[in-house]
Design an enzyme around this catalytic site. Structure first.
Site, PDB file in Angstrom:
ATOM      1  N   GLU A  54       0.838  -1.202   0.000  1.00 26.16           N
ATOM      2  CA  GLU A  54       0.000   0.000   0.000  1.00 26.16           C
ATOM      3  C   GLU A  54       0.873   1.252   0.000  1.00 26.16           C
ATOM      4  O   GLU A  54       0.595   2.229  -0.710  1.00 26.16           O
ATOM      5  CB  GLU A  54      -0.900  -0.024   1.230  1.00 26.16           C
ATOM      6  CG  GLU A  54      -1.825   1.176   1.369  1.00 26.16           C
ATOM      7  CD  GLU A  54      -2.525   1.193   2.718  1.00 26.16           C
ATOM      8  OE1 GLU A  54      -2.962   2.282   3.136  1.00 26.16           O
ATOM      9  OE2 GLU A  54      -2.620   0.133   3.364  1.00 26.16           O
ATOM     10  N   ASP A  58       0.776   3.839  -3.114  1.00 25.15           N
ATOM     11  CA  ASP A  58       0.399   5.236  -2.896  1.00 25.15           C
ATOM     12  C   ASP A  58       1.326   6.167  -3.682  1.00 25.15           C
ATOM     13  O   ASP A  58       0.875   7.095  -4.363  1.00 25.15           O
ATOM     14  CB  ASP A  58       0.459   5.544  -1.402  1.00 25.15           C
ATOM     15  CG  ASP A  58       0.192   7.009  -1.099  1.00 25.15           C
ATOM     16  OD1 ASP A  58      -0.867   7.519  -1.492  1.00 25.15           O
ATOM     17  OD2 ASP A  58       1.055   7.653  -0.468  1.00 25.15           O
ATOM     18  N   ASN A 123      -7.412   0.903   0.453  1.00 25.41           N
ATOM     19  CA  ASN A 123      -6.073   0.433   0.815  1.00 25.41           C
ATOM     20  C   ASN A 123      -5.636  -0.722  -0.084  1.00 25.41           C
ATOM     21  O   ASN A 123      -4.476  -0.806  -0.499  1.00 25.41           O
ATOM     22  CB  ASN A 123      -6.053  -0.013   2.278  1.00 25.41           C
ATOM     23  CG  ASN A 123      -6.277   1.143   3.237  1.00 25.41           C
ATOM     24  OD1 ASN A 123      -6.136   2.305   2.868  1.00 25.41           O
ATOM     25  ND2 ASN A 123      -6.640   0.835   4.471  1.00 25.41           N
ATOM     26  N   GLU A 126      -4.491   0.590  -3.508  1.00 25.50           N
ATOM     27  CA  GLU A 126      -3.115   1.088  -3.502  1.00 25.50           C
ATOM     28  C   GLU A 126      -2.127  -0.073  -3.456  1.00 25.50           C
ATOM     29  O   GLU A 126      -1.089  -0.048  -4.135  1.00 25.50           O
ATOM     30  CB  GLU A 126      -2.904   2.016  -2.304  1.00 25.50           C
ATOM     31  CG  GLU A 126      -3.631   3.346  -2.441  1.00 25.50           C
ATOM     32  CD  GLU A 126      -3.428   4.254  -1.247  1.00 25.50           C
ATOM     33  OE1 GLU A 126      -3.253   5.466  -1.451  1.00 25.50           O
ATOM     34  OE2 GLU A 126      -3.462   3.751  -0.100  1.00 25.50           O
TER      35      GLU A 126
END
Length: 237
Positions: A54, A58, A123, A126
């Site tokens: 994640e 991101d 989440n 990502e």
């Protein structure tokens, strides 16, 4: 004579591959990465979870969206592009995108709080981008994110909506209970070379930003735009 070895997939692996086929336009090379995508930290300390993927996803997603916006809107300034990017990668937007892909139905989790459950899909999305990046590289990750963006956002419309910097700042003030004051007045020293109105914004009685323009409204918009850039660490969603 050559020998060919075929990997035997478990029933669980076959199910995962079937689900990934509906989400991705390629066959994963490293299936283990995608198993981690759907493993929440609540499953247990001794199990790999999706938090590190994640973290990577991101950053990769932010870079890809920056790339998309930079090339699509060559005349838009840095402030407008930053606000537009923030609206696309907001937690609310990511959750909706993840739910549209059905990621929330695939995540394995245990005893999580309401907020954690609400953010499972965002989440996981990502983490998925992070997995694609490690599995197939930046180009494949970019194709995946581009498809998501163009299928779910009207970028031209979003850019127009994001022109109203004062409204966005007022929303931020309300959400985070910020003590920001607007002081707008005529610039008595104005002449043909200077803007006629000056708007100063203060946060807790300390100078935050200012804007100068020929109209009061435009001066407030310019000041709000500068303030939003300085407060970019705060998210509306």
């Amino acid at each position: 004579m050559g020998f060919f070895f075929f990997k035997r997939f478990s029933e669980e692996d076959k199910k995962l591959l079937k689900n990934l086929k509906l989400i991705l336009d390629f066959k994963p090379k490293i299936l283990e990465l995608y198993k981690v995508v759907f493993t929440h930290a609540s499953v247990g300390r001794n199990t790999k979870n999706n938090e590190r993927l994640e973290f990577v996803g991101d950053s990769v997603m932010g870079l890809i969206i920056t790339d998309i916006l930079y090339n699509k809107f060559p005349k838009a300034d840095e402030g407008r592009l930053s606000i537009l990017r923030a609206s696309i990668v907001s937690r609310q937007s990511l959750n909706v995108l993840g739910e549209n892909l059905g990621l929330d139905q695939l995540v394995d989790y245990k005893n999580t709080s309401g907020n954690e459950i609400k953010n499972l899909s965002g989440n996981a999305l990502e983490a998925m981008v992070g997995a694609i990046y490690f599995d197939r590289g930046y180009h494949s990750a970019k194709k995946f994110v581009e498809k998501l963006v163009y299928e779910n956002f009207d970028l031209e419309k979003l850019l127009e909506q994001n022109k109203d910097y004062k409204s966005k700042l007022l929303q931020l003030i309300q959400k985070f209970k910020l003590n920001i004051t607007f002081n707008t007045y005529e610039n008595m020293e104005s002449n043909e070379k200077n803007q006629h109105f000056l708007c100063e914004l203060c946060l807790d009685d300390r100078f935050l930003a200012e804007g100068k323009a020929w109209t009061k409204k435009e001066a407030e918009q310019k000041a709000s735009k500068q303030a939003l850039k300085k407060l970019s660490h705060l998210r509306l969603n």
